[in-house]
Design an enzyme around this catalytic site. Sequence first.
Site, PDB file in Angstrom:
ATOM      1  N   ARG A  25      -1.944  -6.125  -8.356  1.00 45.98           N
ATOM      2  CA  ARG A  25      -0.890  -7.082  -8.028  1.00 45.98           C
ATOM      3  C   ARG A  25      -0.763  -8.108  -9.144  1.00 45.98           C
ATOM      4  O   ARG A  25      -0.048  -7.917 -10.100  1.00 45.98           O
ATOM      5  CB  ARG A  25      -1.188  -7.762  -6.684  1.00 45.98           C
ATOM      6  CG  ARG A  25      -0.773  -6.956  -5.496  1.00 45.98           C
ATOM      7  CD  ARG A  25      -1.464  -7.404  -4.250  1.00 45.98           C
ATOM      8  NE  ARG A  25      -2.890  -7.132  -4.321  1.00 45.98           N
ATOM      9  CZ  ARG A  25      -3.718  -7.273  -3.304  1.00 45.98           C
ATOM     10  NH1 ARG A  25      -3.288  -7.718  -2.160  1.00 45.98           N
ATOM     11  NH2 ARG A  25      -4.991  -6.983  -3.441  1.00 45.98           N
ATOM     12  N   HIS A  38       0.840  -1.205   0.000  1.00 46.97           N
ATOM     13  CA  HIS A  38       0.000   0.000   0.000  1.00 46.97           C
ATOM     14  C   HIS A  38       0.876   1.258   0.000  1.00 46.97           C
ATOM     15  O   HIS A  38       0.620   2.206  -0.738  1.00 46.97           O
ATOM     16  CB  HIS A  38      -0.887   0.053   1.249  1.00 46.97           C
ATOM     17  CG  HIS A  38      -1.939  -1.013   1.328  1.00 46.97           C
ATOM     18  ND1 HIS A  38      -2.171  -1.755   2.458  1.00 46.97           N
ATOM     19  CD2 HIS A  38      -2.843  -1.457   0.417  1.00 46.97           C
ATOM     20  CE1 HIS A  38      -3.172  -2.593   2.253  1.00 46.97           C
ATOM     21  NE2 HIS A  38      -3.599  -2.446   1.018  1.00 46.97           N
ATOM     22  N   SER A  69      -2.917  -7.499   3.234  1.00 45.39           N
ATOM     23  CA  SER A  69      -3.137  -7.306   4.676  1.00 45.39           C
ATOM     24  C   SER A  69      -3.463  -8.632   5.348  1.00 45.39           C
ATOM     25  O   SER A  69      -3.028  -8.887   6.474  1.00 45.39           O
ATOM     26  CB  SER A  69      -4.289  -6.321   4.905  1.00 45.39           C
ATOM     27  OG  SER A  69      -3.960  -5.048   4.405  1.00 45.39           O
ATOM     28  N   LYS A 116     -18.198  -6.239   8.445  1.00 46.73           N
ATOM     29  CA  LYS A 116     -16.896  -6.915   8.539  1.00 46.73           C
ATOM     30  C   LYS A 116     -16.070  -6.251   9.636  1.00 46.73           C
ATOM     31  O   LYS A 116     -15.546  -5.162   9.446  1.00 46.73           O
ATOM     32  CB  LYS A 116     -16.182  -6.813   7.189  1.00 46.73           C
ATOM     33  CG  LYS A 116     -15.159  -7.921   6.951  1.00 46.73           C
ATOM     34  CD  LYS A 116     -14.704  -7.908   5.503  1.00 46.73           C
ATOM     35  CE  LYS A 116     -13.283  -7.430   5.363  1.00 46.73           C
ATOM     36  NZ  LYS A 116     -12.835  -7.236   3.998  1.00 46.73           N
TER      37      LYS A 116
HETATM   38  P1  ADP Z   1      -9.571  -4.328  -0.261  1.00 48.50           P
HETATM   39  O1  ADP Z   1      -8.951  -5.633   0.087  1.00 48.50           O
HETATM   40  O2  ADP Z   1     -10.596  -3.849   0.679  1.00 48.50           O
HETATM   41  O3  ADP Z   1      -9.948  -4.194  -1.731  1.00 48.50           O
HETATM   42  P2  ADP Z   1      -7.011  -3.266   0.292  1.00 48.50           P
HETATM   43  O4  ADP Z   1      -6.868  -2.319   1.425  1.00 48.50           O
HETATM   44  O5  ADP Z   1      -6.430  -4.611   0.486  1.00 48.50           O
HETATM   45  O6  ADP Z   1      -8.490  -3.223  -0.123  1.00 48.50           O
HETATM   46  O7  ADP Z   1      -6.347  -2.660  -1.016  1.00 48.50           O
HETATM   47  C1  ADP Z   1      -6.650  -1.391  -1.513  1.00 48.50           C
HETATM   48  C2  ADP Z   1      -5.968  -1.196  -2.832  1.00 48.50           C
HETATM   49  O8  ADP Z   1      -4.575  -1.460  -2.708  1.00 48.50           O
HETATM   50  C3  ADP Z   1      -6.424  -2.124  -3.960  1.00 48.50           C
HETATM   51  O9  ADP Z   1      -6.381  -1.396  -5.176  1.00 48.50           O
HETATM   52  C4  ADP Z   1      -5.388  -3.206  -3.972  1.00 48.50           C
HETATM   53  O10 ADP Z   1      -5.277  -3.806  -5.245  1.00 48.50           O
HETATM   54  C5  ADP Z   1      -4.151  -2.416  -3.652  1.00 48.50           C
HETATM   55  N1  ADP Z   1      -3.102  -3.240  -3.074  1.00 48.50           N
HETATM   56  C6  ADP Z   1      -3.183  -4.038  -1.998  1.00 48.50           C
HETATM   57  N2  ADP Z   1      -2.009  -4.661  -1.766  1.00 48.50           N
HETATM   58  C7  ADP Z   1      -1.142  -4.252  -2.740  1.00 48.50           C
HETATM   59  C8  ADP Z   1       0.222  -4.560  -3.068  1.00 48.50           C
HETATM   60  N3  ADP Z   1       0.925  -5.429  -2.348  1.00 48.50           N
HETATM   61  N4  ADP Z   1       0.760  -3.950  -4.156  1.00 48.50           N
HETATM   62  C9  ADP Z   1       0.022  -3.088  -4.885  1.00 48.50           C
HETATM   63  N5  ADP Z   1      -1.274  -2.756  -4.637  1.00 48.50           N
HETATM   64  C10 ADP Z   1      -1.849  -3.339  -3.582  1.00 48.50           C
END
Ligand code: ADP
Length: 163
Positions: free
Chosen positions: A92, A19, A130, A43
């Site tokens: 990703r 992130h 996460s 959730k």
């Molecule tokens: P959710 O799981 O609620 O969709 P996240 O907080 O996990 O949201 O992710 C928010 C954004 O960050 C999404 O666009 C996701 O694709 C991106 N994201 C999450 N992890 C990564 C990562 N390791 N590299 C690049 N983008 C990421």
Amino acid sequence: MRSDVCVYAGSFDPITSGHLDIIERGAAIFPKMIVAILRNPSKKGAFSIEERLGMLRKSCAHVSNVTFDSFDGLLVDYMRKVDAGVILRGLRAVSDFESEFQMAQLNRQMNSDVETFFLMTSPKHAYLSSSAVREIASFGGDISEFVPAPIVAEVAIALRKEQ
Ligand code: ADP
């Protein structure tokens, strides 16, 4: 809607190094970024919204053009409220593509003034999420490569299961 303001929305439960990479790179492109936590009443997260906001603030202290917020409901409604024209998303693997494609199309249909902007992950974060961080931390694994340095201890202590 302002095309110089982007919103990076997600759960951030907790923020990961992946992130942060997207935030740093996005903030180098857009003059203003809002990182917004989606409040999902159905959730219950591992961390409260306040805790997540605190970790985002600590992790992004060096990025000056970013602000933090939380919202519930539809992202396109939130975009209108804050007058932001760009949704920033990270991609990703190919597996992210299908759902991101669907979301971008539906958001565009609901509000054609909003554009979705994708940044590809940096290869070292390609498999990071996460939920993986929560899993590793719960078993006492080393998460120092996976979350920003200022929050490593906090996440490790909070999530480690009683052995
Ligand atoms: P959710 O799981 O609620 O969709 P996240 O907080 O996990 O949201 O992710 C928010 C954004 O960050 C999404 O666009 C996701 O694709 C991106 N994201 C999450 N992890 C990564 C990562 N390791 N590299 C690049 N983008 C990421």
